[in-house]
Design a protein around this motif. Structure first.
Motif, PDB file in Angstrom:
ATOM      1  N   GLN A 149       0.953  -1.197   0.052  1.00 38.32           N
ATOM      2  CA  GLN A 149      -0.044   0.108  -0.046  1.00 38.32           C
ATOM      3  C   GLN A 149       0.959   1.101  -0.118  1.00 38.32           C
ATOM      4  O   GLN A 149       0.501   2.298  -0.528  1.00 38.32           O
ATOM      5  CB  GLN A 149      -0.921   0.076   1.161  1.00 38.32           C
ATOM      6  CG  GLN A 149      -1.848  -1.272   1.053  1.00 38.32           C
ATOM      7  CD  GLN A 149      -2.870  -1.093   2.120  1.00 38.32           C
ATOM      8  OE1 GLN A 149      -3.565  -0.048   2.550  1.00 38.32           O
ATOM      9  NE2 GLN A 149      -3.378  -2.199   2.671  1.00 38.32           N
ATOM     10  N   ALA A 150       1.973   1.229   0.680  1.00 35.07           N
ATOM     11  CA  ALA A 150       3.022   2.332   0.643  1.00 35.07           C
ATOM     12  C   ALA A 150       3.384   2.665  -0.905  1.00 35.07           C
ATOM     13  O   ALA A 150       3.440   3.977  -1.243  1.00 35.07           O
ATOM     14  CB  ALA A 150       3.865   2.120   1.610  1.00 35.07           C
ATOM     15  N   PHE A 151       3.786   1.653  -1.506  1.00 39.25           N
ATOM     16  CA  PHE A 151       4.221   1.923  -2.888  1.00 39.25           C
ATOM     17  C   PHE A 151       3.100   2.279  -3.835  1.00 39.25           C
ATOM     18  O   PHE A 151       3.211   3.056  -4.416  1.00 39.25           O
ATOM     19  CB  PHE A 151       4.756   0.465  -3.254  1.00 39.25           C
ATOM     20  CG  PHE A 151       5.309   0.318  -4.758  1.00 39.25           C
ATOM     21  CD1 PHE A 151       6.286   0.851  -5.268  1.00 39.25           C
ATOM     22  CD2 PHE A 151       4.336  -0.115  -6.096  1.00 39.25           C
ATOM     23  CE1 PHE A 151       6.809   0.796  -6.565  1.00 39.25           C
ATOM     24  CE2 PHE A 151       4.693  -0.209  -7.072  1.00 39.25           C
ATOM     25  CZ  PHE A 151       6.042   0.400  -7.684  1.00 39.25           C
ATOM     26  N   THR A 198       2.264   4.835  -7.618  1.00 41.71           N
ATOM     27  CA  THR A 198       1.716   4.483  -8.609  1.00 41.71           C
ATOM     28  C   THR A 198       0.414   5.575  -8.862  1.00 41.71           C
ATOM     29  O   THR A 198       0.372   6.467  -7.924  1.00 41.71           O
ATOM     30  CB  THR A 198       0.665   3.088  -8.415  1.00 41.71           C
ATOM     31  OG1 THR A 198      -0.398   3.353  -7.553  1.00 41.71           O
ATOM     32  CG2 THR A 198       1.681   2.233  -8.052  1.00 41.71           C
ATOM     33  N   ASN A 199      -0.648   5.622  -9.601  1.00 43.08           N
ATOM     34  CA  ASN A 199      -1.589   6.545  -9.717  1.00 43.08           C
ATOM     35  C   ASN A 199      -2.923   5.887  -9.084  1.00 43.08           C
ATOM     36  O   ASN A 199      -4.064   6.237  -9.547  1.00 43.08           O
ATOM     37  CB  ASN A 199      -1.870   6.919 -10.976  1.00 43.08           C
ATOM     38  CG  ASN A 199      -2.287   5.899 -12.380  1.00 43.08           C
ATOM     39  OD1 ASN A 199      -2.547   4.994 -11.562  1.00 43.08           O
ATOM     40  ND2 ASN A 199      -2.432   6.160 -13.503  1.00 43.08           N
ATOM     41  N   ALA A 200      -2.780   4.961  -8.234  1.00 43.13           N
ATOM     42  CA  ALA A 200      -3.882   4.334  -7.756  1.00 43.13           C
ATOM     43  C   ALA A 200      -4.786   5.246  -6.750  1.00 43.13           C
ATOM     44  O   ALA A 200      -6.034   4.989  -6.924  1.00 43.13           O
ATOM     45  CB  ALA A 200      -3.437   3.182  -6.897  1.00 43.13           C
ATOM     46  N   ALA A 201      -4.308   6.227  -6.226  1.00 40.97           N
ATOM     47  CA  ALA A 201      -4.986   7.202  -5.410  1.00 40.97           C
ATOM     48  C   ALA A 201      -5.609   8.326  -6.228  1.00 40.97           C
ATOM     49  O   ALA A 201      -6.282   9.102  -5.578  1.00 40.97           O
ATOM     50  CB  ALA A 201      -4.177   7.640  -4.328  1.00 40.97           C
ATOM     51  N   PHE A 202      -5.230   8.509  -7.559  1.00 42.71           N
ATOM     52  CA  PHE A 202      -5.389   9.803  -8.504  1.00 42.71           C
ATOM     53  C   PHE A 202      -7.134   9.504  -8.500  1.00 42.71           C
ATOM     54  O   PHE A 202      -7.724   8.552  -8.448  1.00 42.71           O
ATOM     55  CB  PHE A 202      -4.997   9.605  -9.734  1.00 42.71           C
ATOM     56  CG  PHE A 202      -3.620   9.841  -9.733  1.00 42.71           C
ATOM     57  CD1 PHE A 202      -2.804   9.830  -8.815  1.00 42.71           C
ATOM     58  CD2 PHE A 202      -3.039  10.462 -11.024  1.00 42.71           C
ATOM     59  CE1 PHE A 202      -1.546  10.020  -8.900  1.00 42.71           C
ATOM     60  CE2 PHE A 202      -1.649  10.658 -10.999  1.00 42.71           C
ATOM     61  CZ  PHE A 202      -0.855  10.415  -9.877  1.00 42.71           C
ATOM     62  N   GLY A 215      11.462   8.413 -11.283  1.00 41.77           N
ATOM     63  CA  GLY A 215       9.874   7.928 -11.583  1.00 41.77           C
ATOM     64  C   GLY A 215       9.971   6.743 -12.455  1.00 41.77           C
ATOM     65  O   GLY A 215      11.058   6.245 -12.723  1.00 41.77           O
ATOM     66  N   PHE A 216       8.712   6.598 -12.914  1.00 41.85           N
ATOM     67  CA  PHE A 216       8.533   5.351 -14.088  1.00 41.85           C
ATOM     68  C   PHE A 216       8.305   6.450 -15.309  1.00 41.85           C
ATOM     69  O   PHE A 216       8.111   7.343 -15.427  1.00 41.85           O
ATOM     70  CB  PHE A 216       7.381   4.753 -13.596  1.00 41.85           C
ATOM     71  CG  PHE A 216       7.478   3.730 -12.573  1.00 41.85           C
ATOM     72  CD1 PHE A 216       7.931   2.475 -12.826  1.00 41.85           C
ATOM     73  CD2 PHE A 216       7.061   4.059 -11.222  1.00 41.85           C
ATOM     74  CE1 PHE A 216       8.349   1.377 -11.793  1.00 41.85           C
ATOM     75  CE2 PHE A 216       7.538   3.270 -10.181  1.00 41.85           C
ATOM     76  CZ  PHE A 216       7.914   1.879 -10.334  1.00 41.85           C
ATOM     77  N   PRO A 217       8.880   5.626 -16.413  1.00 44.90           N
ATOM     78  CA  PRO A 217       8.881   6.287 -17.579  1.00 44.90           C
ATOM     79  C   PRO A 217       7.401   6.321 -18.250  1.00 44.90           C
ATOM     80  O   PRO A 217       7.242   5.665 -19.359  1.00 44.90           O
ATOM     81  CB  PRO A 217       9.692   5.533 -18.519  1.00 44.90           C
ATOM     82  CG  PRO A 217      10.006   4.133 -17.984  1.00 44.90           C
ATOM     83  CD  PRO A 217       9.686   4.230 -16.568  1.00 44.90           C
ATOM     84  N   THR A 218       6.595   6.779 -17.489  1.00 45.63           N
ATOM     85  CA  THR A 218       4.987   6.625 -17.964  1.00 45.63           C
ATOM     86  C   THR A 218       4.595   8.147 -18.138  1.00 45.63           C
ATOM     87  O   THR A 218       5.501   9.150 -17.295  1.00 45.63           O
ATOM     88  CB  THR A 218       4.303   5.951 -17.031  1.00 45.63           C
ATOM     89  OG1 THR A 218       4.226   6.671 -15.771  1.00 45.63           O
ATOM     90  CG2 THR A 218       4.572   4.536 -16.993  1.00 45.63           C
ATOM     91  N   PRO A 219       3.542   8.408 -18.390  1.00 41.04           N
ATOM     92  CA  PRO A 219       3.133   9.987 -18.674  1.00 41.04           C
ATOM     93  C   PRO A 219       2.946  10.739 -17.182  1.00 41.04           C
ATOM     94  O   PRO A 219       3.036  11.884 -17.109  1.00 41.04           O
ATOM     95  CB  PRO A 219       1.909   9.944 -19.391  1.00 41.04           C
ATOM     96  CG  PRO A 219       1.969   8.708 -20.443  1.00 41.04           C
ATOM     97  CD  PRO A 219       2.721   7.735 -19.282  1.00 41.04           C
ATOM     98  N   LYS A 221       4.543   9.454 -14.694  1.00 42.21           N
ATOM     99  CA  LYS A 221       5.768   9.250 -13.799  1.00 42.21           C
ATOM    100  C   LYS A 221       5.587   7.982 -12.751  1.00 42.21           C
ATOM    101  O   LYS A 221       6.715   7.921 -11.887  1.00 42.21           O
ATOM    102  CB  LYS A 221       6.588  10.499 -13.410  1.00 42.21           C
ATOM    103  CG  LYS A 221       6.961  11.491 -14.326  1.00 42.21           C
ATOM    104  CD  LYS A 221       7.944  11.224 -15.254  1.00 42.21           C
ATOM    105  CE  LYS A 221       8.581  11.963 -16.325  1.00 42.21           C
ATOM    106  NZ  LYS A 221       9.409  11.454 -17.249  1.00 42.21           N
ATOM    107  N   ARG A 222       4.585   7.615 -12.956  1.00 42.67           N
ATOM    108  CA  ARG A 222       4.216   6.556 -11.762  1.00 42.67           C
ATOM    109  C   ARG A 222       3.815   5.190 -12.544  1.00 42.67           C
ATOM    110  O   ARG A 222       3.407   5.314 -13.806  1.00 42.67           O
ATOM    111  CB  ARG A 222       3.137   6.973 -11.086  1.00 42.67           C
ATOM    112  CG  ARG A 222       3.352   8.028 -10.128  1.00 42.67           C
ATOM    113  CD  ARG A 222       1.823   8.666  -9.562  1.00 42.67           C
ATOM    114  NE  ARG A 222       2.436   9.768  -8.552  1.00 42.67           N
ATOM    115  CZ  ARG A 222       2.644  11.054  -8.645  1.00 42.67           C
ATOM    116  NH1 ARG A 222       2.863  11.554 -10.158  1.00 42.67           N
ATOM    117  NH2 ARG A 222       2.855  11.818  -7.697  1.00 42.67           N
ATOM    118  N   LEU A 223       3.913   4.073 -11.823  1.00 38.54           N
ATOM    119  CA  LEU A 223       3.466   2.914 -12.533  1.00 38.54           C
ATOM    120  C   LEU A 223       2.048   3.266 -12.542  1.00 38.54           C
ATOM    121  O   LEU A 223       1.212   3.616 -11.564  1.00 38.54           O
ATOM    122  CB  LEU A 223       3.583   1.635 -11.459  1.00 38.54           C
ATOM    123  CG  LEU A 223       3.530   0.392 -12.061  1.00 38.54           C
ATOM    124  CD1 LEU A 223       4.700  -0.488 -11.236  1.00 38.54           C
ATOM    125  CD2 LEU A 223       2.204  -0.139 -11.540  1.00 38.54           C
TER     126      LEU A 223
END
Length: 778
Positions: free
Chosen positions: A243-245, A250-254, A611-615, A617-619
Motif C-alpha cells: 500500500q505504501a508503494f 502508482t496512480n492508484a490514489a488519483f 520515477g517510472f517512464p510513463t506520462p 511518472k508513476r506505475l
C-alpha cells in the motif's frame, strides 16, 4: 595431422543465446559444447547440438536463385544467378516502386530474433526498412513478444524486465514454459527452486515446472484474464498489496472524473480555489484532504490518503463524486470472485486461494509471461491485468523481482527515428488499432494479404521476406498463397527453400550465425547475464556463396542511395556506434571472443530517482493512454470475450505448445532432431481420446470451422478433459504410415485451421492458443 580450434561463441537458435565453444577443424564446424563460465552456457539443447547438421545440410541454399516457372506453379523451377544480378534486380524493383507509388507499397516480412539466427542482423534489417521508408513489416509480434515488451509499458512504462531469479523468494510462470523454449532461463529457475524459492505455475498443460510447482493452476485455454482479475480481487479485498508503494509510486490514489473518465487535473479546479489544489472530503466523513490536481496526487500526508472509495470534490464543474483509480480497478476485479473464476477457468477455489497466499506473502517475487497468454482475443488486457497485479505487489524493479534495463547504455540502430510521421501513419491496420504494433511499423500478415489482393487501403506490390515461413507460421494459408501469386515481385532470404520461399521470384542464400560475426550486448536469462557483452566471431567461412542478412541489406542500401543513414554501409561503424555509450571498444571485443563482463550491474529501484517512464511518472494502474483511444483504462473483461463454444460440431478447446526439439517451422529436415520427435502430435486426455475411439499414437484429423490438419495422438493423464494441444510449424510427416494427404505439403499445419475473423482489438492477436475443434481417428 590437423589441429582442432575451440572458439568461444554463443548459439543464436533461440532466445536462450546459450554460451558455447565451437570445435573447428580444417575450417569445418565439428560441433558445439557448453561454455560453463558463460552466464547462459551451462547446457545446450538438441537444436544447438545439431548445428553441424544444419550448416552442412545437403538441401542448404548456396547460390542466389531466380524463378523460371510461373507464379503458383505446383513445382517451381529455378536458375542460378550472380549476387550482383540478383541485388541489382531487387534494388531496381524497390527503387521503381518507391519513386512511382511510395515506399509503403513494399512490405517486408522479418522472422523472429527470438527463435532464429537473424538475431545478429535484426537491427540492421529494421534500420534498412525504415531508411527505405516502409511502415509495413510483418513481424508476428502481435502473437509473440508485443504484449510483454510493449503492452506492459501501459503499466510499467518499460517492458516486462529481466526476472532476478537468483535472488527471488518466489517464481511465477504464467503461460511460459522455459524448459521447452529458453534453456538458460530454465536453468536459472531450477537454481532458484533448489535455493528454496516457491514456484507458482499457471498453465493448461502439465509442463516440467507445473509438475514441480508448489501450486499449479491448470487453467482452461484462453481464460487467463479471468484468473488475473480473480487474483486482483483477492488481493484488493484483503489489502494484501504494497500500500505504501501504491500510494507513492502508482496512480492508484488519483481521482477519476465521473463523466469523462480522465484523472482530475488542474483544469478541473474550483473557480476560487488555489491554482493547483482541490478540497476532497474523505468518504468516511473525516477532515478534508488536499488533492493536487496539477500533479494528480494527495498532499500533506499521502500515507493517510484513501486508496479506495469515492470522494466529494469541488471543481469548476460543481461538486463531483470521484472514485480513485484503484477503486475503478477494484470494481472491475470484483466481477470475478473465486466462484466465477472457478466456473470460467476450471480450477479449484482452494488452488486459487493457495496461489494468492504464496504470491502475496512472498518477500520477493519474479515472474514471466510470454505468448502462452499473448495469443488470444483478449491478449492486451490480459497482459494489463497481470502487469497491474504484479505492479501492486511492489516488486517491479526491486532485487528479487523483475528489473528493467541493462547494465550499461547502448545505442539502438534499429532506426525508429528514420520514418517520418506521415509514413508512420500509413502502417496497415493502424487506423483500426491505433495503440497496437502498427505504431512501430509492425503489421499483421492478414492486413498485408488484404492490401495485396484487394488494394485496401492501398496496394502492396512487393514483399521482401527475411527468413520466416508465413504459410506455416501464420493462419490464412489459402489467402497467403493467393496474395503471393498477385505480387509484382517477391524476394525471400533463407537457409532452405521452404514452402513460403517457393512462391518468391528471387531467393537469396543466407549464412548461418556460425558463418558471420554477431554482437550481443547482454544475455537476459539473468541479471548477471546482462553484464556480458560479446562479439561472436565467424567460426567458419560461409558455405558456398551465402551472405549474412547484414551484408545483404548493406549491399542493397548502397544501390538505393541509403549509405548516409546506414553507417556508410560499414558494419563495423554501426557496431561501434552501438557501443559508444557503454565505453566499450569494438577491437577490444574482437580480441576477446569469449566476451567481456561490464563493471556495472543492472540498477534496481531506478524509480526512486527518476520515477517510472510513463506520462504520470508513476506505475499506471489507471491508463489514460488506453482511455484516450477508446479502451478500458483498467483491465476489464466482458464475458462475451471469453472463448466459448459457438458450434456443437466443435466441442473441444484447441490449444498449442512448443517443443524443445524444433523452433517454429524449422528443423524438421534435421535428422537427429527428427529422430527425437518424428511426427506432429496432438496431446489429449485419456478420457477425451477414449470417447472418440482414439488410442495413443493413432493418426487423427483435427477440424475447426476454419480448416483441418493431421497429427498423432499423444495421451497425457494430467491434461484436462475437453482440451487438446497441437504444435504449429509442421509440414507432412515422412513416416511410412503417414495418412494420404493428396500432395498437401502443409497437411499437418495447425495454423491452417485457426479462425482469424476476430482479433484482439488493441494488438491484433488471434486465438492460436484458444479456439474450438473436433478430433477423429483417421
Amino acid at each position: 595431422m590437423t589441429e582442432q580450434a575451440r572458439i568461444p561463441a554463443f548459439c543464436t537458435q533461440c532466445r536462450s543465446r546459450c554460451g558455447c565453444v565451437a570445435t573447428v577443424e580444417d575450417g569445418k564446424l565439428l560441433g558445439i559444447d557448453p561454455l560453463p563460465n558463460h552466464p547462459s552456457g551451462a547446457k545446450l539443447c538438441p537444436k544447438g547440438k545439431a548445428a553441424p547438421e544444419l550448416v552442412y545440410h545437403p538441401d542448404r541454399l548456396t547460390r542466389p536463385l531466380r524463378r523460371t516457372s510461373p507464379k503458383g506453379a505446383k513445382t517451381p523451377t529455378w536458375e542460378p544467378v550472380t549476387w550482383g544480378d540478383a541485388l541489382d534486380e531487387i534494388a531496381g524493383h524497390m527503387g521503381r516502386i518507391r519513386d512511382e507509388h511510395g515506399p509503403e507499397q513494399v512490405a517486408f516480412s522479418v522472422t523472429t530474433p527470438s527463435g532464429t539466427h537473424i538475431s545478429d542482423s535484426i537491427s540492421w534489417i529494421e534500420r534498412f526498412i525504415r531508411a527505405y521508408g516502409s511502415p509495413n513489416t510483418i513481424y508476428g509480434t502481435e502473437i509473440c513478444n508485443w504484449h510483454k515488451d510493449i503492452a506492459s509499458r501501459f503499466t510499467y512504462g518499460t517492458d516486462i524486465g529481466t526476472p532476478d531469479f537468483a535472488h527471488t523468494d518466489c517464481v511465477l510462470l504464467w503461460g511460459h514454459n522455459p524448459a521447452a523454449t529458453w534453456l538458460a532461463r530454465s536453468t536459472e529457475i531450477q537454481k532458484a527452486i533448489r535455493k528454496g524459492a516457491k514456484l507458482v505455475v499457471i498453465d493448461p498443460r502439465p509442463t516440467l515446472f507445473a509438475r514441480r510447482a508448489d501450486c499449479w493452476l491448470r487453467v482452461r485455454p484462453g481464460t487467463d484474464q479471468a484468473v488475473a482479475l480473480g487474483l486482483l480481487h483477492l488481493m484488493l479485498e484483503s489489502g494484501r498489496f504494497d500500500q505504501a508503494f501504491a500510494r507513492t509510486w502508482t496512480n492508484a490514489a488519483f481521482l477519476v472524473h465521473p463523466e469523462t473518465g480522465h484523472l482530475l487535473r488542474e483544469s478541473d479546479q474550483a473557480p476560487e480555489g488555489s491554482p493547483d489544489i482541490l478540497l476532497a472530503a474523505s468518504s468516511a466523513g473525516g477532515a478534508p484532504l488536499r488533492y493536487d490536481a496539477k500533479e494528480g496526487r494527495w498532499l500533506d500526508a499521502p500515507e493517510d490518503a484513501a486508496l479506495f472509495g469515492s470522494h466529494t470534490v469541488e471543481t469548476g464543474d460543481g461538486t463531483l463524486q470521484c472514485r480513485t483509480g484503484l477503486q475503478a480497478l477494484a470494481d472491475e476485479a470484483a466481477k470475478y470472485p473465486p466462484e466465477r473464476v472457478v466456473e470460467i477457468a476450471g480450477i479449484s477455489e482452494d488452488d486459487l486461494h493457495k496461489a494468492a497466499d504464496i504470491l502475496f506473502k512472498s518477500p520477493s517475487l519474479a515472474y514471466y509471461a510470454w505468448n502462452g497468454v499473448g495469443q488470444s482475443l483478449t491478449a492486451t488486457q490480459t497482459d494489463r491485468a497481470i502487469s497491474t497485479l504484479y505492479g501492486l505487489t511492489g516488486h517491479y524493479g526491486r532485487k528479487g523481482g523483475n528489473v528493467p534495463g541493462g547494465a550499461a547504455k547502448f545505442n539502438d540502430i534499429a532506426g525508429h527515428d528514420l520514418l517520418n510521421d506521415s509514413q508512420k501513419a500509413k502502417a496497415l491496420g493502424l487506423t483500426e488499432r491505433p495503440l497496437g504494433p502498427g505504431r512501430h511499423g509492425w503489421v499483421t500478415a492478414r492486413d498485408v494479404y488484404r492490401a495485396i489482393t484487394d488494394g485496401t487501403p492501398y496496394p502492396v506490390r512487393m514483399l521482401f521476406s527475411f527468413g520466416g515461413n508465413p504459410l506455416a507460421s501464420q493462419p490464412d494459408t489459402a489467402r497467403a498463397k493467393d496474395a503471393f501469386c498477385k505480387l509484382d515481385f517477391h524476394v525471400h532470404t533463407d537457409f532452405f527453400l521452404n514452402e513460403s520461399a517457393k512462391h518468391a521470384d528471387i531467393v537469396l542464400p543466407v549464412a548461418t550465425s556460425w558463418e558471420r560475426e554477431g554482437l550481443r550486448n547482454g544475455f537476459d536469462a539473468s541479471l548477471e547475464g546482462m553484464r556480458k557483452v560479446q562479439l561472436r566471431p565467424a567460426v567458419m567461412a560461409p558455405v558456398g556463396e551465402t551472405k549474412s542478412d547484414t551484408d545483404i541489406v548493406l549491399e542493397l542500401s548502397r544501390r538505393l542511395g541509403l549509405s548516409d543513414v546506414m553507417f556508410d554501409c560499414d558494419a563495423d561503424k554501426g557496431h561501434a556506434h552501438i557501443l559508444v555509450p557503454s565505453g566499450l571498444d569494438l577491437n577490444a571485443l574482437r580480441a576477446a571472443p569469449e566476451g567481456v563482463t561490464l563493471d556495472t550491474e543492472v540498477a534496481t529501484e531506478t524509480h526512486l530517482a527518476n520515477g517510472f517512464p510513463t506520462p504520470s511518472k508513476r506505475l499506471e494502474i489507471y491508463s489514460e493512454q488506453m482511455l484516450e483511444h477508446g479502451y478500458a483504462p483498467v483491465p476489464s473483461l466482458d464475458a462475451e470475450e471469453l472463448p466459448k463454444e459457438e458450434d456443437s460440431l466443435f466441442p473441444l478447446r484447441l490449444g498449442s505448445a512448443k517443443t524443445v526439439v524444433y523452433c517454429h517451422s524449422q528443423h524438421r529436415n534435421i535428422l537427429s532432431l527428427r529422430r527425437l520427435q518424428p511426427d506432429p502430435i496432438l496431446e489429449m486426455a485419456p478420457a477425451t481420446a477414449e470417447a472418440r475411439g482414439i488410442a495413443d499414437h493413432d493418426w487423427v484429423e483435427i477440424s475447426t470451422k476454419a480448416g483441418k490438419f493431421i497429427a498423432r495422438a499423444k495421451l497425457g493423464k494430467d491434461l484436462a478433459p475437453g482440451a487438446v494441444f497441437a504444435q504449429h510449424g509442421w509440414a507432412v510427416s515422412d513416416s511410412t504410415d503417414t495418412p494420404n494427404t493428396e500432395g498437401n505439403a502443409l497437411a499437418a499445419n495447425m495454423n491452417a485451421a485457426i479462425p482469424t475473423e476476430k482479433c484482439d482489438p488493441i494488438s491484433g492477436s488471434i486465438p492460436l492458443r484458444c479456439s474450438w475443434c473436433e478430433v477423429r481417428k483417421i
